[in-house]
Design a protein around this motif. Structure first.
Motif, PDB file in Angstrom:
ATOM      1  N   HIS A  46       0.840  -1.202   0.000  1.00 14.22           N
ATOM      2  CA  HIS A  46       0.000   0.000   0.000  1.00 14.22           C
ATOM      3  C   HIS A  46       0.875   1.252   0.000  1.00 14.22           C
ATOM      4  CE1 HIS A  46      -3.256  -2.760   0.790  1.00 14.22           C
ATOM      5  NE2 HIS A  46      -2.617  -3.207   1.848  1.00 14.22           N
ATOM      6  N   ALA A  47       1.967   1.225   0.777  1.00 14.20           N
ATOM      7  CA  ALA A  47       2.870   2.369   0.801  1.00 14.20           C
ATOM      8  C   ALA A  47       3.595   2.527  -0.535  1.00 14.20           C
ATOM      9  CB  ALA A  47       3.880   2.217   1.941  1.00 14.20           C
ATOM     10  N   VAL A  48       4.006   1.400  -1.127  1.00 18.58           N
ATOM     11  CA  VAL A  48       4.695   1.449  -2.419  1.00 18.58           C
ATOM     12  C   VAL A  48       3.776   2.017  -3.495  1.00 18.58           C
ATOM     13  CG1 VAL A  48       5.678   0.027  -4.267  1.00 18.58           C
ATOM     14  CG2 VAL A  48       6.330  -0.394  -1.886  1.00 18.58           C
ATOM     15  N   ALA A  49       2.549   1.514  -3.562  1.00 20.54           N
ATOM     16  CA  ALA A  49       1.593   2.014  -4.553  1.00 20.54           C
ATOM     17  C   ALA A  49       1.277   3.480  -4.314  1.00 20.54           C
ATOM     18  CB  ALA A  49       0.309   1.184  -4.507  1.00 20.54           C
ATOM     19  N   SER A  50       1.154   3.869  -3.047  1.00 22.87           N
ATOM     20  CA  SER A  50       0.839   5.262  -2.727  1.00 22.87           C
ATOM     21  C   SER A  50       1.990   6.187  -3.081  1.00 22.87           C
ATOM     22  CB  SER A  50       0.495   5.389  -1.243  1.00 22.87           C
ATOM     23  OG  SER A  50      -0.691   4.690  -0.935  1.00 22.87           O
ATOM     24  N   ALA A  51       3.227   5.720  -2.866  1.00 29.23           N
ATOM     25  CA  ALA A  51       4.387   6.546  -3.225  1.00 29.23           C
ATOM     26  C   ALA A  51       4.436   6.785  -4.730  1.00 29.23           C
ATOM     27  CB  ALA A  51       5.672   5.856  -2.755  1.00 29.23           C
ATOM     28  N   LYS A  52       4.162   5.734  -5.491  1.00 27.45           N
ATOM     29  CA  LYS A  52       4.157   5.871  -6.949  1.00 27.45           C
ATOM     30  C   LYS A  52       3.081   6.857  -7.383  1.00 27.45           C
ATOM     31  CE  LYS A  52       3.825   3.111 -11.205  1.00 27.45           C
ATOM     32  NZ  LYS A  52       4.023   1.791 -11.809  1.00 27.45           N
ATOM     33  N   ARG A  53       1.890   6.710  -6.810  1.00 36.07           N
ATOM     34  CA  ARG A  53       0.771   7.593  -7.155  1.00 36.07           C
ATOM     35  C   ARG A  53       1.055   9.035  -6.724  1.00 36.07           C
ATOM     36  NH1 ARG A  53      -2.665   4.682  -4.959  1.00 36.07           N
ATOM     37  NH2 ARG A  53      -3.020   5.787  -3.004  1.00 36.07           N
ATOM     38  N   LEU A  54       1.651   9.194  -5.542  1.00 37.19           N
ATOM     39  CA  LEU A  54       1.965  10.529  -5.037  1.00 37.19           C
ATOM     40  C   LEU A  54       2.864  11.294  -5.991  1.00 37.19           C
ATOM     41  CD1 LEU A  54       2.276  12.750  -2.841  1.00 37.19           C
ATOM     42  CD2 LEU A  54       4.102  11.329  -1.844  1.00 37.19           C
ATOM     43  N   PHE A  55       3.975  10.687  -6.395  1.00 38.90           N
ATOM     44  CA  PHE A  55       4.920  11.403  -7.238  1.00 38.90           C
ATOM     45  C   PHE A  55       4.381  11.608  -8.649  1.00 38.90           C
ATOM     46  CE2 PHE A  55       8.003  10.006  -3.956  1.00 38.90           C
ATOM     47  CZ  PHE A  55       8.458  11.267  -3.601  1.00 38.90           C
ATOM     48  N   ASP A  56       3.626  10.653  -9.152  1.00 38.77           N
ATOM     49  CA  ASP A  56       3.043  10.835 -10.485  1.00 38.77           C
ATOM     50  C   ASP A  56       2.082  12.014 -10.509  1.00 38.77           C
ATOM     51  OD1 ASP A  56       4.257   9.078 -12.205  1.00 38.77           O
ATOM     52  OD2 ASP A  56       2.855   7.447 -11.873  1.00 38.77           O
ATOM     53  N   ARG A  57       1.316  12.184  -9.439  1.00 40.71           N
ATOM     54  CA  ARG A  57       0.304  13.235  -9.421  1.00 40.71           C
ATOM     55  C   ARG A  57       0.857  14.600  -9.044  1.00 40.71           C
ATOM     56  NH1 ARG A  57      -4.816  10.129  -6.450  1.00 40.71           N
ATOM     57  NH2 ARG A  57      -5.234   8.675  -8.157  1.00 40.71           N
ATOM     58  N   SER A  58       1.980  14.618  -8.320  1.00 40.93           N
ATOM     59  CA  SER A  58       2.428  15.896  -7.755  1.00 40.93           C
ATOM     60  C   SER A  58       3.701  16.452  -8.365  1.00 40.93           C
ATOM     61  CB  SER A  58       2.651  15.727  -6.243  1.00 40.93           C
ATOM     62  OG  SER A  58       3.755  14.865  -5.981  1.00 40.93           O
ATOM     63  N   TRP A  59       4.367  15.695  -9.234  1.00 39.40           N
ATOM     64  CA  TRP A  59       5.725  16.053  -9.657  1.00 39.40           C
ATOM     65  C   TRP A  59       5.804  17.460 -10.250  1.00 39.40           C
ATOM     66  CZ3 TRP A  59       9.676  13.661  -7.813  1.00 39.40           C
ATOM     67  CH2 TRP A  59      10.945  13.875  -8.357  1.00 39.40           C
ATOM     68  N   GLU A  60       4.799  17.827 -11.025  1.00 46.61           N
ATOM     69  CA  GLU A  60       4.838  19.153 -11.653  1.00 46.61           C
ATOM     70  C   GLU A  60       3.704  20.043 -11.155  1.00 46.61           C
ATOM     71  OE1 GLU A  60       4.766  18.166 -15.777  1.00 46.61           O
ATOM     72  OE2 GLU A  60       6.909  17.722 -15.851  1.00 46.61           O
ATOM     73  N   ALA A  61       3.094  19.679 -10.029  1.00 46.30           N
ATOM     74  CA  ALA A  61       1.999  20.476  -9.474  1.00 46.30           C
ATOM     75  C   ALA A  61       2.547  21.645  -8.666  1.00 46.30           C
ATOM     76  CB  ALA A  61       1.114  19.597  -8.595  1.00 46.30           C
ATOM     77  N   SER A  62       1.680  22.602  -8.371  1.00 42.99           N
ATOM     78  CA  SER A  62       2.055  23.704  -7.481  1.00 42.99           C
ATOM     79  C   SER A  62       2.295  23.158  -6.080  1.00 42.99           C
ATOM     80  CB  SER A  62       0.936  24.743  -7.436  1.00 42.99           C
ATOM     81  OG  SER A  62      -0.209  24.201  -6.790  1.00 42.99           O
ATOM     82  N   LEU A  63       2.985  23.947  -5.239  1.00 42.77           N
ATOM     83  CA  LEU A  63       3.227  23.501  -3.873  1.00 42.77           C
ATOM     84  C   LEU A  63       1.908  23.236  -3.139  1.00 42.77           C
ATOM     85  CD1 LEU A  63       6.174  25.804  -2.755  1.00 42.77           C
ATOM     86  CD2 LEU A  63       6.246  23.361  -3.273  1.00 42.77           C
ATOM     87  N   ARG A  64       0.958  24.132  -3.305  1.00 43.82           N
ATOM     88  CA  ARG A  64      -0.329  23.955  -2.628  1.00 43.82           C
ATOM     89  C   ARG A  64      -0.994  22.642  -3.058  1.00 43.82           C
ATOM     90  NH1 ARG A  64      -3.696  27.774  -0.165  1.00 43.82           N
ATOM     91  NH2 ARG A  64      -5.888  27.146  -0.023  1.00 43.82           N
ATOM     92  N   ARG A  65      -0.977  22.391  -4.348  1.00 43.69           N
ATOM     93  CA  ARG A  65      -1.573  21.167  -4.874  1.00 43.69           C
ATOM     94  C   ARG A  65      -0.780  19.948  -4.405  1.00 43.69           C
ATOM     95  NH1 ARG A  65      -5.736  18.120  -6.027  1.00 43.69           N
ATOM     96  NH2 ARG A  65      -5.478  16.808  -7.869  1.00 43.69           N
ATOM     97  N   THR A  66       0.542  20.053  -4.387  1.00 39.33           N
ATOM     98  CA  THR A  66       1.380  18.954  -3.935  1.00 39.33           C
ATOM     99  C   THR A  66       1.082  18.593  -2.486  1.00 39.33           C
ATOM    100  OG1 THR A  66       3.165  19.491  -5.479  1.00 39.33           O
ATOM    101  CG2 THR A  66       3.766  18.208  -3.538  1.00 39.33           C
ATOM    102  N   PHE A  67       0.974  19.610  -1.633  1.00 44.64           N
ATOM    103  CA  PHE A  67       0.709  19.339  -0.220  1.00 44.64           C
ATOM    104  C   PHE A  67      -0.668  18.694  -0.040  1.00 44.64           C
ATOM    105  CE2 PHE A  67       3.579  23.210   0.706  1.00 44.64           C
ATOM    106  CZ  PHE A  67       4.709  22.441   0.466  1.00 44.64           C
ATOM    107  N   ALA A  68      -1.641  19.118  -0.854  1.00 48.10           N
ATOM    108  CA  ALA A  68      -2.978  18.523  -0.783  1.00 48.10           C
ATOM    109  C   ALA A  68      -2.931  17.056  -1.220  1.00 48.10           C
ATOM    110  CB  ALA A  68      -3.955  19.312  -1.651  1.00 48.10           C
ATOM    111  N   ILE A  69      -2.159  16.771  -2.265  1.00 50.78           N
ATOM    112  CA  ILE A  69      -2.026  15.386  -2.741  1.00 50.78           C
ATOM    113  C   ILE A  69      -1.329  14.531  -1.687  1.00 50.78           C
ATOM    114  CG2 ILE A  69      -0.929  13.912  -4.479  1.00 50.78           C
ATOM    115  CD1 ILE A  69      -1.353  16.249  -6.466  1.00 50.78           C
ATOM    116  N   GLU A  70      -0.296  15.099  -1.038  1.00 43.55           N
ATOM    117  CA  GLU A  70       0.379  14.371   0.034  1.00 43.55           C
ATOM    118  C   GLU A  70      -0.614  13.965   1.124  1.00 43.55           C
ATOM    119  OE1 GLU A  70       4.982  16.061   0.187  1.00 43.55           O
ATOM    120  OE2 GLU A  70       3.494  16.743   1.640  1.00 43.55           O
ATOM    121  N   ARG A  71      -1.437  14.932   1.561  1.00 41.08           N
ATOM    122  CA  ARG A  71      -2.385  14.643   2.635  1.00 41.08           C
ATOM    123  C   ARG A  71      -3.389  13.572   2.210  1.00 41.08           C
ATOM    124  NH1 ARG A  71      -2.224  20.348   2.893  1.00 41.08           N
ATOM    125  NH2 ARG A  71      -4.224  20.497   1.788  1.00 41.08           N
TER     126      ARG A  71
END
Length: 252
Positions: free
Chosen positions: A208-233
């Motif tokens: 679950h952590a591995v899949a979430s890490a992959k999803r996190l970076f795919d969704r946030s890599w080029e996002a704004s900081l605000r969007r990145t922090f929201a995706i992290e949460r």
């Protein structure tokens, strides 16, 4: 469908092999459709913890078999249209399907890795390659641009100057140069063995952590900081709740 893409399972690993060795695994449209289908077959296999993507014969792949593809223009047109619910056409999904998987994907590259094959390898999470492997964003030789998700993956791995240099010249580059600019992860004598070691290391971690890490970076890599922090949460909360639930069960 194509029989030029094989799928086998070994323990917690899935092996996907391009299998048209007499043509340096030149990609046909049937093979692209088969890559999409095979990725879908792996996606829901909770017992599979990593995918190793290889090519049989002398090369990983020389890229799209342009002569064979152009012999059927209607097929190109039909597969060029994106599916609205997916946002990709067949050419793109043959690569991006591997980014959609929850499991990490490791491309093992030897020999030629040109054009569409390079875009396929770039869509993997890691690239382990032999010292004698060669890479080329080859589309300019045919008056084209990389359109099998290469613009997205190149922009994440190398600077824009290197991306443009590779794309505008279509020159082949060796493994050492590819590693220096960030195109590949590791150069090693036995990339398959190293890929298997990495797959086994990752398999010791929470899926679950591995899949979430992959999803996190795919969704946030080029996002704004605000969007990145929201995706992290949003990505972290289910993991926290899962941990709390498991601890609660163990305390009973």
């Amino acid at each position: 469908m194509s029989n030029n893409v094989s799928l086998t399972f070994e323990g917690t690993r899935a092996y996907v092999a391009l299998d048209r060795p007499d043509k340096h695994n030149g990609l046909t449209i049937d093979m692209l459709n088969e890559l999409v289908r095979v990725a879908g077959e792996i996606k829901d296999r909770s017992d599979i913890r990593a995918v190793i993507l290889t090519g049989n014969g002398p090369s990983f792949s020389s890229g799209l078999d342009v002569a064979k593809a152009m012999s059927n223009p209607l097929s190109i047109a039909a597969n060029f249209v994106p599916l609205p619910w997916r946002g990709t056409n067949t050419f793109q999904e043959a690569c991006w399907a591997w980014r959609r998987l929850p499991q990490p994907v490791i491309a093992v590259v030897h020999g030629r890795c040109y054009g569409g094959a390079l875009q396929l390898a770039l869509a993997a999470d890691f690239r382990f390659v032999t010292p004698d492997s060669e890479f080329s964003v080859m589309e300019a030789k045919h008056g084209l641009i990389p359109d099998m998700t290469g613009a997205a993956t190149l922009s994440r791995l190398v600077g824009i100057d290197h991306a443009l240099l590779l794309t505008m010249t279509a020159d082949p580059v060796d493994a050492a140069y590819a590693q220096r600019i960030g195109l590949v992860t590791e150069v090693c004598a036995d990339p398959r063995a190293e890929a298997e070691k990495l797959a086994d290391r990752i398999a010791t971690r929470s899926p679950h952590a591995v899949a979430s890490a992959k999803r996190l970076f795919d969704r946030s890599w080029e996002a704004s900081l605000r969007r990145t922090f929201a995706i992290e949460r949003a990505t972290q909360l289910p993991l926290i709740l899962r941990q709390a639930f498991n601890r609660g069960k163990n305390d009973k």
